[in-house]
Design a protein around this motif. Sequence first.
Motif, PDB file in Angstrom:
ATOM      1  N   ASN A 160       0.825  -1.217   0.000  1.00 28.62           N
ATOM      2  CA  ASN A 160       0.000   0.000   0.000  1.00 28.62           C
ATOM      3  C   ASN A 160       0.858   1.265   0.000  1.00 28.62           C
ATOM      4  OD1 ASN A 160      -2.813  -0.662  -0.140  1.00 28.62           O
ATOM      5  ND2 ASN A 160      -2.656  -1.577   1.890  1.00 28.62           N
ATOM      6  N   GLY A 161       2.106   1.109   0.438  1.00 29.08           N
ATOM      7  CA  GLY A 161       3.018   2.250   0.448  1.00 29.08           C
ATOM      8  C   GLY A 161       3.411   2.709  -0.952  1.00 29.08           C
ATOM      9  N   PHE A 162       3.205   1.842  -1.953  1.00 21.00           N
ATOM     10  CA  PHE A 162       3.527   2.196  -3.330  1.00 21.00           C
ATOM     11  C   PHE A 162       2.393   2.950  -4.014  1.00 21.00           C
ATOM     12  CE2 PHE A 162       6.384  -1.381  -2.600  1.00 21.00           C
ATOM     13  CZ  PHE A 162       7.555  -0.951  -3.212  1.00 21.00           C
ATOM     14  N   LYS A 165      -2.525   8.571  -3.888  1.00 20.73           N
ATOM     15  CA  LYS A 165      -3.803   8.906  -3.267  1.00 20.73           C
ATOM     16  C   LYS A 165      -4.954   8.547  -4.217  1.00 20.73           C
ATOM     17  CE  LYS A 165      -6.293  12.727  -1.073  1.00 20.73           C
ATOM     18  NZ  LYS A 165      -6.261  14.178  -0.736  1.00 20.73           N
ATOM     19  N   GLY A 166      -5.963   7.889  -3.666  1.00 15.19           N
ATOM     20  CA  GLY A 166      -7.123   7.512  -4.466  1.00 15.19           C
ATOM     21  C   GLY A 166      -7.019   6.138  -5.096  1.00 15.19           C
ATOM     22  N   GLU A 167      -5.828   5.525  -5.018  1.00 19.65           N
ATOM     23  CA  GLU A 167      -5.648   4.187  -5.590  1.00 19.65           C
ATOM     24  C   GLU A 167      -5.919   3.116  -4.534  1.00 19.65           C
ATOM     25  OE1 GLU A 167      -2.271   4.973  -9.042  1.00 19.65           O
ATOM     26  OE2 GLU A 167      -1.632   4.305  -7.050  1.00 19.65           O
ATOM     27  N   THR A 168      -6.376   1.961  -4.992  1.00 22.40           N
ATOM     28  CA  THR A 168      -6.606   0.828  -4.099  1.00 22.40           C
ATOM     29  C   THR A 168      -5.858  -0.385  -4.614  1.00 22.40           C
ATOM     30  OG1 THR A 168      -8.639   0.221  -5.292  1.00 22.40           O
ATOM     31  CG2 THR A 168      -8.884   1.642  -3.367  1.00 22.40           C
ATOM     32  N   LEU A 169      -5.454  -1.229  -3.700  1.00 18.94           N
ATOM     33  CA  LEU A 169      -4.659  -2.409  -4.052  1.00 18.94           C
ATOM     34  C   LEU A 169      -5.551  -3.583  -4.446  1.00 18.94           C
ATOM     35  CD1 LEU A 169      -1.752  -3.670  -4.061  1.00 18.94           C
ATOM     36  CD2 LEU A 169      -2.249  -4.454  -1.737  1.00 18.94           C
TER      37      LEU A 169
END
Length: 210
Positions: A160-162, A165-169
């Motif tokens: 998740n650190g990669f 903002k606004g992106e989901t894994l």
Amino acid sequence: MAASGLGLLQVRQFSTSIIRPAAKLVKPPIQVYGVEGRYATALFSAASKQKKLDQVEKELAQVSALIKDPKLSSIVMNPHVKRSLKLKTFTDVLSRERLSPITINLITVLSDNGRLTLTPDVISAFGKMMSAHRGEVTCSVTTAQPLDEANLADLKVALNGFLAKGETLKLETKTDSSILGGMVVSIGDKYVDMSTKTKIQKLTKIIRDS
């Protein structure tokens, strides 16, 4: 009906590389290359204009399940069967499923161009576009053995650190005993090979070259 006809025209244009007028296309958030990418792009544009992206995605999942049926695939995926018979067989099935004109038009164009065997690839390409449309970042992690819950949770925190903002894994885990240990990670355009197999290969090369 006119709108779905436009979608059909767009796929035809992409399939023959006559991309005009390109300005009228609704571009997907990511570009998928290859013939399947062109079909998927035209489909994304047509579905977006009709505000039916989610519906088409669900329908393509139905199509994907249908073509796994041995009876259907033995006809529509058989290069020795006439295109007209393939199309009739496929569209009859799709009509019974009450799929939208956009989805049926896609299958019609694929059939007309002798590309029905590309159907799974087009569906996959469209899925990638929809994933990016939702802000999902697909990450593939391969390990020699399945990860336990604790390690999986730690991995998700690290990955998740990669994300921006606004992106989901969207995590996909695989196992491959041939890597021996460690893991191979692919996220977005980044690729990291931390497998034991690769480490051994690098060590072996150093020893040989010394």
